[in-house]
Scaffold this motif. Structure first.
Motif, mmCIF file in Angstrom:
data_model
loop_
_atom_site.group_PDB
_atom_site.id
_atom_site.type_symbol
_atom_site.label_atom_id
_atom_site.label_comp_id
_atom_site.label_asym_id
_atom_site.label_seq_id
_atom_site.Cartn_x
_atom_site.Cartn_y
_atom_site.Cartn_z
ATOM 1 N N GLN A 115 -2.745 14.230 0.612
ATOM 2 C CA GLN A 115 -3.482 15.495 0.693
ATOM 3 C C GLN A 115 -4.965 15.289 0.413
ATOM 4 O OE1 GLN A 115 -3.772 18.884 -2.438
ATOM 5 N NE2 GLN A 115 -1.875 19.272 -1.317
ATOM 6 N N ASN A 116 -5.280 14.433 -0.551
ATOM 7 C CA ASN A 116 -6.687 14.191 -0.886
ATOM 8 C C ASN A 116 -7.468 13.670 0.305
ATOM 9 O OD1 ASN A 116 -6.149 14.970 -3.476
ATOM 10 N ND2 ASN A 116 -6.452 12.968 -4.413
ATOM 11 N N ILE A 117 -6.896 12.702 1.003
ATOM 12 C CA ILE A 117 -7.609 12.128 2.149
ATOM 13 C C ILE A 117 -7.723 13.139 3.279
ATOM 14 C CG2 ILE A 117 -7.456 10.363 3.961
ATOM 15 C CD1 ILE A 117 -6.425 8.436 1.814
ATOM 16 N N GLN A 118 -6.673 13.919 3.503
ATOM 17 C CA GLN A 118 -6.747 14.951 4.539
ATOM 18 C C GLN A 118 -7.858 15.953 4.243
ATOM 19 O OE1 GLN A 118 -2.691 16.286 4.222
ATOM 20 N NE2 GLN A 118 -1.979 15.005 5.921
ATOM 21 N N VAL A 132 -6.774 4.674 7.275
ATOM 22 C CA VAL A 132 -7.739 4.050 8.184
ATOM 23 C C VAL A 132 -7.048 3.381 9.372
ATOM 24 C CG1 VAL A 132 -9.462 3.718 6.374
ATOM 25 C CG2 VAL A 132 -7.848 1.876 6.866
ATOM 26 N N GLU A 133 -5.750 3.086 9.224
ATOM 27 C CA GLU A 133 -5.013 2.456 10.314
ATOM 28 C C GLU A 133 -4.219 3.467 11.132
ATOM 29 O OE1 GLU A 133 -2.767 -0.464 8.175
ATOM 30 O OE2 GLU A 133 -4.414 -1.925 8.165
ATOM 31 N N GLY A 134 -4.230 4.749 10.689
ATOM 32 C CA GLY A 134 -3.499 5.782 11.410
ATOM 33 C C GLY A 134 -2.002 5.596 11.365
ATOM 34 N N LYS A 135 -1.480 5.157 10.224
ATOM 35 C CA LYS A 135 -0.049 4.886 10.080
ATOM 36 C C LYS A 135 0.583 5.887 9.114
ATOM 37 C CE LYS A 135 0.755 0.597 9.047
ATOM 38 N NZ LYS A 135 0.576 -0.765 8.489
ATOM 39 N N GLY A 136 1.898 5.801 8.980
ATOM 40 C CA GLY A 136 2.620 6.585 7.990
ATOM 41 C C GLY A 136 2.364 8.077 8.125
ATOM 42 N N SER A 137 1.931 8.689 7.053
ATOM 43 C CA SER A 137 1.720 10.138 7.007
ATOM 44 C C SER A 137 0.614 10.609 7.935
ATOM 45 C CB SER A 137 1.381 10.568 5.573
ATOM 46 O OG SER A 137 2.409 10.218 4.680
ATOM 47 N N PHE A 138 -0.184 9.691 8.465
ATOM 48 C CA PHE A 138 -1.335 10.083 9.296
ATOM 49 C C PHE A 138 -1.033 10.039 10.791
ATOM 50 C CE2 PHE A 138 -2.758 8.743 5.159
ATOM 51 C CZ PHE A 138 -3.518 9.832 4.774
ATOM 52 N N ASP A 139 0.194 9.682 11.132
ATOM 53 C CA ASP A 139 0.758 9.927 12.465
ATOM 54 C C ASP A 139 -0.136 9.519 13.630
ATOM 55 O OD1 ASP A 139 2.777 10.772 14.147
ATOM 56 O OD2 ASP A 139 2.072 12.837 14.232
ATOM 57 N N GLY A 140 -0.610 8.278 13.588
ATOM 58 C CA GLY A 140 -1.378 7.754 14.713
ATOM 59 C C GLY A 140 -2.831 8.157 14.759
ATOM 60 N N GLU A 141 -3.306 8.937 13.778
ATOM 61 C CA GLU A 141 -4.698 9.383 13.747
ATOM 62 C C GLU A 141 -5.469 8.609 12.681
ATOM 63 O OE1 GLU A 141 -6.224 11.565 15.711
ATOM 64 O OE2 GLU A 141 -4.407 11.963 16.885
ATOM 65 N N LYS A 142 -6.328 7.700 13.109
ATOM 66 C CA LYS A 142 -7.130 6.939 12.148
ATOM 67 C C LYS A 142 -8.132 7.866 11.468
ATOM 68 C CE LYS A 142 -6.736 2.519 14.598
ATOM 69 N NZ LYS A 142 -7.463 1.371 15.205
ATOM 70 N N GLN A 143 -8.186 7.797 10.147
ATOM 71 C CA GLN A 143 -9.026 8.703 9.370
ATOM 72 C C GLN A 143 -10.382 8.057 9.075
ATOM 73 O OE1 GLN A 143 -7.669 11.914 8.655
ATOM 74 N NE2 GLN A 143 -6.247 11.022 10.134
ATOM 75 N N VAL A 195 0.661 -0.816 -7.416
ATOM 76 C CA VAL A 195 -0.245 -0.737 -6.269
ATOM 77 C C VAL A 195 -1.588 -0.243 -6.793
ATOM 78 C CG1 VAL A 195 0.545 1.603 -5.704
ATOM 79 C CG2 VAL A 195 -0.589 0.231 -3.951
ATOM 80 N N ALA A 196 -2.661 -0.804 -6.269
ATOM 81 C CA ALA A 196 -4.000 -0.444 -6.741
ATOM 82 C C ALA A 196 -4.374 0.968 -6.302
ATOM 83 C CB ALA A 196 -5.023 -1.441 -6.202
ATOM 84 N N ASN A 197 -5.340 1.532 -7.014
ATOM 85 C CA ASN A 197 -5.972 2.786 -6.618
ATOM 86 C C ASN A 197 -7.364 2.497 -6.083
ATOM 87 O OD1 ASN A 197 -4.144 5.052 -7.553
ATOM 88 N ND2 ASN A 197 -4.332 3.875 -9.445
ATOM 89 N N MET A 198 -7.909 3.443 -5.348
ATOM 90 C CA MET A 198 -9.298 3.343 -4.925
ATOM 91 C C MET A 198 -9.896 4.736 -4.834
ATOM 92 S SD MET A 198 -9.121 2.268 -0.895
ATOM 93 C CE MET A 198 -8.227 0.748 -1.224
ATOM 94 N N LEU A 199 -11.209 4.796 -4.613
ATOM 95 C CA LEU A 199 -11.928 6.056 -4.474
ATOM 96 C C LEU A 199 -12.444 6.190 -3.044
ATOM 97 C CD1 LEU A 199 -14.012 6.141 -7.793
ATOM 98 C CD2 LEU A 199 -11.911 7.403 -7.276
ATOM 99 N N PRO A 200 -11.683 6.807 -2.160
ATOM 100 C CA PRO A 200 -12.154 7.034 -0.784
ATOM 101 C C PRO A 200 -13.243 8.105 -0.729
ATOM 102 C CG PRO A 200 -9.748 7.116 -0.914
ATOM 103 C CD PRO A 200 -10.272 7.199 -2.303
ATOM 104 N N VAL A 201 -14.099 7.979 0.274
ATOM 105 C CA VAL A 201 -15.144 8.963 0.565
ATOM 106 C C VAL A 201 -15.223 9.112 2.083
ATOM 107 C CG1 VAL A 201 -16.500 8.462 -1.503
ATOM 108 C CG2 VAL A 201 -16.953 7.177 0.604
ATOM 109 N N PRO A 202 -15.828 10.187 2.583
ATOM 110 C CA PRO A 202 -16.033 10.281 4.039
ATOM 111 C C PRO A 202 -16.889 9.113 4.521
ATOM 112 C CG PRO A 202 -16.476 12.389 2.964
ATOM 113 C CD PRO A 202 -16.341 11.373 1.870
#
Length: 339
Positions: A91-94, A115-126, A272-279
């Protein structure tokens, strides 16, 4: 004076422009796209930054609020940072991409999927980048004693909390269930609950087991262990590590030290590591300030949230396949430069 506290007051409109000018003073509410110019690591006044965190009893929320306070203080209020409770990683990335937040907390596997458009992102690279890798998350799987659950496979037919909808916990829970040959939608009675409701359910017996991915210690898990220590037990999930690593290289073996929750022995688990994504178009100067503050104020953050001890310059750049924001990269170069 350190970079995070310098301000180009006279060039505020040039350094960062707001999403919209509001009120009589034309206050700037949020940064717009990166100009692509030189990185000064200086920002204008009245820049507002909203940080997407996670469940209120989780580490993301505690650390996000502490980080927001440090950013505001380090910039003498020029950057006004606030943290919001959310459903966490997916949800955060969306919402980040939708423009509702400027910074988010996320698990590395979810960010990689984005970023790879996999899993929950259903083919749409973010279109996201990262400020930094931060501390590791520990997958904490706990069952009610007497439930008959001693492994993931034993969860068939059981009432299991798989985490908030759209959370990184839910992603990991579903992958763990599938790796054990279970269909998350059909073979377990999945309860898609936040951590507060999950802990309540474990206490009152309406939930048989829970999945949680979080830093150590997680306040909600501490609460559960304090209130129902003799009624719950941790499950060793490392037999599923092989299948999990086939899905993502982000998964590694780790240990929850006994002292974390006053357990009789250490518990092996998957981390698994965490990170801080931004636009991916976040202003580079703002990204530089945010990253600089993260590391300059890391000791203060660790005093508030123990998991922040895992935020280190040595691992900061390990965000692949999520690219670092160029302002964050400049900050890390400066922080690693000899005095």
């Amino acid at each position: 004076m350190r970079r995070a506290t310098r301000v180009l007051a006279g060039l505020a409109a040039l350094a960062l422009t707001g999403a919209a000018a509001t009120g009589c003073g034309g206050r700037q509410d949020a940064p717009t796209a990166d100009s692509g110019g030189d990185i000064t690591c200086e920002v204008g006044s009245d820049t507002r930054v909203s940080i997407a965190t996670g469940n209120a009893t989780g580490v993301y929320f505690s650390l996000g609020n502490a980080y927001a306070e440090q950013v505001s203080a380090a910039t003498e209020g020029r950057v006004k940072a606030t943290a919001a409770e959310t459903g966490a990683s997916v949800q955060n990335i969306q919402q980040l991409v939708a423009g509702n937040y400027q910074v988010a907390f996320s698990l590395a596997d979810t960010a990689a999927d984005a970023v790879e458009g996999k899993g929950s992102f259903d083919g749409e690279k973010q279109p996201v980048q990262a400020l930094s890798r931060i501390y590791p998350n520990y997958t904490q799987v706990i069952a009610k004693t007497g439930s008959g659950i001693t492994s993931i496979a034993d969860m068939r037919g059981k009432r299991v909390s798989t985490g908030s909808p759209g959370s990184g916990t839910e992603v990991i829970a579903n992958r763990l269930l599938e790796s054990a040959g279970l269909n998350p939608q059909a073979d377990v009675a999945a309860q898609r609950l936040d951590l507060t409701k999950t802990v309540d359910g474990m206490k009152d017996g309406s939930i048989d087991a829970l999945f949680w991915s979080g830093g150590l210690p997680t306040p909600g898990i501490t609460d559960l262990l304090t209130s129902a220590r003799n009624d719950v037990t941790f499950i060793d999930i490392t037999p599923q590590l092989g299948p999990m690593q086939e899905l993502s290289s982000a998964y590694e073996e780790g240990v929850i030290p006994a002292a974390t929750y006053g357990l009789p022995a250490d518990v092996k688990t998957i981390v698994v590591a965490n990170m801080l994504p931004v636009p991916d178009d976040l202003d580079a100067n703002l990204a530089c300030v945010l990253t600089t503050t993260l590391f300059e104020k890391q000791p203060a953050l660790a005093e508030v949230v123990g998991a922040a001890k895992g935020i280190t310059l040595e691992t900061a750049r390990d965000t692949d396949p999520v690219p670092l924001n160029r302002g964050a990269e400049q900050a890390l170069n400066d922080l690693n430069a000899p005095e």
